[in-house]
Design a protein around this motif. Structure first.
Motif, short mmCIF file in Angstrom:
data_model
loop_
_atom_site.label_atom_id
_atom_site.label_comp_id
_atom_site.label_asym_id
_atom_site.label_seq_id
_atom_site.Cartn_x
_atom_site.Cartn_y
_atom_site.Cartn_z
N ALA A 1 0.83 -1.21 0.00
CA ALA A 1 0.00 0.00 0.00
C ALA A 1 0.86 1.26 0.00
N ASP A 2 2.04 1.19 0.62
CA ASP A 2 2.94 2.35 0.65
C ASP A 2 3.39 2.72 -0.76
N ASP A 3 3.75 1.69 -1.56
CA ASP A 3 4.17 1.97 -2.93
C ASP A 3 3.00 2.51 -3.75
N ALA A 4 1.80 2.00 -3.49
CA ALA A 4 0.62 2.47 -4.21
C ALA A 4 0.35 3.94 -3.93
N ALA A 5 0.53 4.35 -2.68
CA ALA A 5 0.27 5.74 -2.30
C ALA A 5 1.22 6.71 -3.02
N LYS A 6 2.42 6.24 -3.36
CA LYS A 6 3.40 7.11 -4.00
C LYS A 6 3.06 7.42 -5.46
N LEU A 7 2.15 6.64 -6.06
CA LEU A 7 1.83 6.85 -7.46
C LEU A 7 0.97 8.10 -7.68
N GLY A 8 0.25 8.50 -6.64
CA GLY A 8 -0.54 9.71 -6.76
C GLY A 8 -1.86 9.54 -7.48
N GLY A 9 -2.23 8.30 -7.84
CA GLY A 9 -3.50 8.06 -8.49
C GLY A 9 -4.59 7.72 -7.49
N LYS A 10 -5.64 7.10 -7.99
CA LYS A 10 -6.78 6.72 -7.15
C LYS A 10 -6.77 5.21 -6.93
N VAL A 11 -6.75 4.78 -5.66
CA VAL A 11 -6.83 3.36 -5.35
C VAL A 11 -8.24 2.88 -5.67
N VAL A 12 -8.34 1.89 -6.57
CA VAL A 12 -9.66 1.44 -7.01
C VAL A 12 -10.03 0.06 -6.48
N GLY A 13 -9.09 -0.64 -5.87
CA GLY A 13 -9.40 -1.95 -5.31
C GLY A 13 -8.16 -2.75 -5.03
N THR A 14 -8.36 -3.98 -4.59
CA THR A 14 -7.26 -4.92 -4.37
C THR A 14 -7.63 -6.26 -4.98
N VAL A 15 -6.64 -6.96 -5.51
CA VAL A 15 -6.83 -8.30 -6.07
C VAL A 15 -5.72 -9.19 -5.54
N ASP A 16 -6.10 -10.21 -4.79
CA ASP A 16 -5.12 -11.16 -4.24
C ASP A 16 -3.97 -10.44 -3.53
N GLY A 17 -4.30 -9.39 -2.77
CA GLY A 17 -3.30 -8.67 -1.99
C GLY A 17 -2.59 -7.56 -2.73
N VAL A 18 -2.81 -7.43 -4.03
CA VAL A 18 -2.18 -6.36 -4.81
C VAL A 18 -3.09 -5.14 -4.83
N THR A 19 -2.55 -3.98 -4.48
CA THR A 19 -3.33 -2.74 -4.50
C THR A 19 -3.35 -2.19 -5.92
N LEU A 20 -4.55 -1.95 -6.44
CA LEU A 20 -4.71 -1.43 -7.80
C LEU A 20 -4.96 0.07 -7.76
N VAL A 21 -4.24 0.78 -8.62
CA VAL A 21 -4.31 2.24 -8.65
C VAL A 21 -4.58 2.70 -10.08
N SER A 22 -5.56 3.58 -10.25
CA SER A 22 -5.85 4.17 -11.55
C SER A 22 -5.09 5.50 -11.64
N VAL A 23 -4.11 5.54 -12.56
CA VAL A 23 -3.24 6.71 -12.69
C VAL A 23 -3.63 7.47 -13.97
N PRO A 24 -3.95 8.74 -13.88
CA PRO A 24 -4.36 9.51 -15.06
C PRO A 24 -3.35 9.43 -16.19
N ASP A 25 -3.84 9.55 -17.42
CA ASP A 25 -2.98 9.48 -18.60
C ASP A 25 -1.78 10.41 -18.48
N GLY A 26 -0.67 9.92 -19.10
CA GLY A 26 0.57 10.70 -19.03
C GLY A 26 1.67 9.86 -18.43
#
Length: 232
Positions: free
Chosen positions: A90-115
């Motif tokens: 989750a710490d690495d996910a927070a650094k991306l600056g996108g929106k956390v949209v869910g988790t799958v099998d322990g992996v945090t998924l983040v939607s990062v805007p285009d670019g």
């Protein structure tokens, strides 16, 4: 004639009698040890087979997170205006600056805007090659059976612009490569085999499971999602 008892002695006797009637103070029972706090859920050590993991780092090569391609587990999280990324913590996910949209099998998924996306990896942004490789996309795919190995995962890369059609190179546990060929329409064609290693004598077959090709070479099995072959 009665003898008089001194007042001081009488007072002492009364005090002793009262003290003898009092109960000793009860010693408080030691407090029970507090229950240990439940350990925090550990982040997965490897990428799960339920995700199509693309590339070797996001947003840059070598970073902890990865781009995530389309699969049954992520279809509801994809957005044409953003890149879907996955992080093991989750710490690495927070650094991306996108929106956390869910988790799958322990992996945090983040939607990062285009670019932040790289073209050519099944993320809707073209078909360029993964930096420093000949591949148009790389991933981790489910694999099993090589030299009797149990089900696990193997790194894979796809070349989509070959004259005869796309092909996938799978890196085996001992570092050897298994090449799987596809027709231009994305359907399975064959494996690269040789007499020298005995693979020429192995039965080649395939079948479809949803949006995935199951390619078989003898007892070996490789699960290759359509998004890896076809890309954007």
């Amino acid at each position: 004639m009665h003898a008089k008892i001194p007042a001081s002695l009488l007072s002492l006797a009364v005090a002793l009698a009262v003290a003898g009637c009092q109960k000793p103070a009860e010693t408080a029972a030691p407090a029970a040890d507090a229950a240990p706090a439940a350990p925090a859920a550990a982040a997965p050590a490897t990428w799960p087979a339920s995700l199509v993991v693309v590339g070797d780092g996001f947003p840059n090569a070598g970073d902890a997170c990865r781009k995530i391609g389309e699969s049954e587990a992520t279809v509801n999280f994809l957005d044409d205006s953003a890149t879907l990324a996955g992080c093991l913590s989750a710490d690495d996910a927070a650094k991306l600056g996108g929106k956390v949209v869910g988790t799958v099998d322990g992996v945090t998924l983040v939607s990062v805007p285009d670019g932040s996306g790289t073209p050519g990896d099944g993320d809707g942004q073209g078909d360029a090659k993964v930096a420093g490789t000949k591949y148009h996309a790389t991933s981790i795919i489910p694999c099993a059976g090589y030299k009797g190995a149990a089900a696990g995962t193997c790194p894979a890369g796809v070349v989509r612009d070959a004259e005869t059609g796309p092909y996938v190179e799978v890196t085996l546990p001992d570092g050897r490569m298994r090449t799987i060929f596809f027709n231009k329409d994305g359907s399975f064609l064959s494996f690269s085999t040789a007499q020298a290693d005995g693979t020429a004598a192995m039965k080649v077959s395939s079948r479809r499971e949803g949006d995935t090709t199951i390619a078989m070479l003898g007892d070996e099995r490789y699960d290759i999602p359509d998004v890896l072959i076809q890309g954007d």
